[in-house]
Write a protein that holds these residues in place. Sequence first.
Motif, PDB file in Angstrom:
ATOM      1  N   SER A 244       0.824  -1.206   0.000  1.00 52.85           N
ATOM      2  CA  SER A 244       0.000   0.000   0.000  1.00 52.85           C
ATOM      3  C   SER A 244       0.860   1.259   0.000  1.00 52.85           C
ATOM      4  CB  SER A 244      -0.944  -0.003   1.199  1.00 52.85           C
ATOM      5  OG  SER A 244      -0.231  -0.239   2.398  1.00 52.85           O
ATOM      6  N   THR A 247       1.829   1.787  -3.539  1.00 52.50           N
ATOM      7  CA  THR A 247       0.729   2.391  -4.285  1.00 52.50           C
ATOM      8  C   THR A 247       0.652   3.888  -4.031  1.00 52.50           C
ATOM      9  OG1 THR A 247      -0.518   0.323  -4.158  1.00 52.50           O
ATOM     10  CG2 THR A 247      -1.752   2.314  -4.687  1.00 52.50           C
ATOM     11  N   SER A 250       3.315   5.631  -6.041  1.00 44.47           N
ATOM     12  CA  SER A 250       3.076   5.496  -7.479  1.00 44.47           C
ATOM     13  C   SER A 250       2.022   6.481  -7.959  1.00 44.47           C
ATOM     14  CB  SER A 250       2.662   4.063  -7.825  1.00 44.47           C
ATOM     15  OG  SER A 250       1.379   3.763  -7.318  1.00 44.47           O
ATOM     16  N   ASN A 251       1.107   6.880  -7.067  1.00 45.97           N
ATOM     17  CA  ASN A 251       0.111   7.887  -7.434  1.00 45.97           C
ATOM     18  C   ASN A 251       0.750   9.228  -7.768  1.00 45.97           C
ATOM     19  OD1 ASN A 251      -2.050   6.142  -7.109  1.00 45.97           O
ATOM     20  ND2 ASN A 251      -2.387   6.722  -4.960  1.00 45.97           N
TER      21      ASN A 251
END
Length: 503
Positions: A244, A247, A250-251
Motif C-alpha cells: 500500500s 501504491t 506510485s500515485n
Amino acid sequence: MSESRPRRRGRNAGSWFLGGVLWVVALGLAGVLSSRHDFRIDLSYGARRSLSVETVRLLQKLQQPVHAYAFYADDPTARGQIRLLLERYRQQTREFSYEFVDPDRRPELAEKYGVSLNRTLVLSSGGLKLRVRDVTESRLSGALLRLISHDTPRVFFITGHGEASIENEEGRGLSKLAESLRHQNFQVEALDLPGSKAIPDDADLVILAAPEGEIRPRERDILQRYILGGGSLFALLEPMGSASADTLVSNFGVHADLDFVIDQSPAQKNATNGASDRIAMASRANPKFEGTRGFNHVTLYPIARSLTSVQPPPPGVTVTRIVQTAKEAYGETTLSQLGDPQARFDPGSDLKGPLALGYAIEVDLRIFSLDWRDRSKGLEQTVMNMHPDDFDRRETGDTTKLKEEELIERPARAAKLVVMGDVDFVNNANLMAWGNGDLFLDLVLWLTEKENRIAIGPGPELFEPVLLTIRQRTWLRILGIGVVPGIFLLLAIGAVWWRRKWV
C-alpha cells in the motif's frame, strides 16, 4: 656666508628628523586604530566581496553568541575561501566567532558535533548545533536564521504499520536520526496514523519509514489529503515492504520495483572492503538537483530496492533522480535469493543497472489530480530507468490540457515528496557511514524549504564579452606586434647611446 650654511643644513636635518618621527608615530597610531576598528572598502565589480543587505540585517539582529566550527582538513585553498566568508560575518557583529578544526587531528570534536565529512561547518549556539555543507552565504545565513528562529519546524514519523522507530536505540532503530534532527532545530514526534483523523495542520514534514503492514484506505487518504494540501512526505521503502505504501508513491509518479539491489561494482567493493554485494553504493548525488547541489560524497544502502519513474509522469508532476548505482549493479527480482550468495543476473527478468535509489517529486497542485490515470486513458503507462547520461533529467507531466487563464485563476500551491528505496542507510548503525546522514539532512532541508529562507540575489554577471570589428582587430595586431616592441627597441637604443655618451 660660511657660518649660515652649516646652520641651514642643521635646521634642514632637524626638520627631516622631526618629520620622520611624526610619520612613524602617525603610522603606529594608524596601525593601532586599524587593529581595533575594521574598515574595508569593496572596490570589486558590483561589490561582490561584501555581504548582502539581507545577511547584514540578520547579523545586526543577532543577540546571542554563535560560534562556528569549520571542520576542514589540511587544504589551504578551501580554508582560505571559507575564512574570507567567515571573517565578513565576524566583522558585522561581536556575537559571531569562528575557528578551524582538523577532523583528523581532533576526532573527538568531530564526533561530538556529528561531523563525518570534511569541509563541514557547524554553527553552535546554546544547545543547538546546525551543520552546513557546501558553504555559501545563502546557506550560512539560512542556517543562522534557523538557529535564532523561534519557529521550530515539526517533523512527524508515522507509526502503526511496523515502521522503523525513533524510540529504538538498537542498530536498526532511528533514535540517532531523530536526535540529529532535533540538533538541527526540528521538533520530532511520532504520529500514530491508525488512531489519527488527519495530519496536524502545522506539520512541516511527514516521514514514512519503511512500513511493513498494510496502510488502510482511510489512512492512505489522510496522507494523500495532507500532500494535496501542500504538505511534504519523505517515504523510505524496503524490499518486500508494504504494498500500500508502494501504491501511495506510485500515485505521484514513482514506481517501487519488486527487487533488491546487488552491487558488484569495483567502487562498491572498495568502499565496503568487500563486505557484501547486497550493499548498494551511490558515488555522488545529482549535481543539478537543488537539494543535493555540491554533494559529491559516497552513500551506502544495505539491502535496498530500486525505483523507476512512471512514464508519462502524472500531469503537473516533476520527477528528478537523486542518487543511482553504478552500471555494474542490478536488481534481483527473485526475492527468495536475498540470502543466496550465488545469485546471478538474469537478463530475462532482472533489472539492469544503473538503478535509481531515490527520486524527488514536485507536484503543481493547480494541475495535479489523483484521478490522472482515468484522465490519461489511451496512454500506456510504463516505468523508465534513466540512462546515466540523463542523471539530471527532469521528467515533467503534460500541462497543455489546462488553459493559461485557468492556471492563473487557481492559487499557486506545490507539494514535495522524496522517495528512497532503503531505510537502513539512516538507521543507528549506518547514519554516520560515509555521507548517509548528510544526504538525508539535505533532503529534509529541501522538503521543508528551510535552507533558503533568506533570498539572496545573485551577484552581477561577470561575463561581458568584448566584440571587435575586423579593423579594430587589425589595429590591435599592429599595436601588439609592431608598435609596442618598437617602443622598447627605441628605449634600449637610447639607453645604450646615453651610457656611451657619459663613458
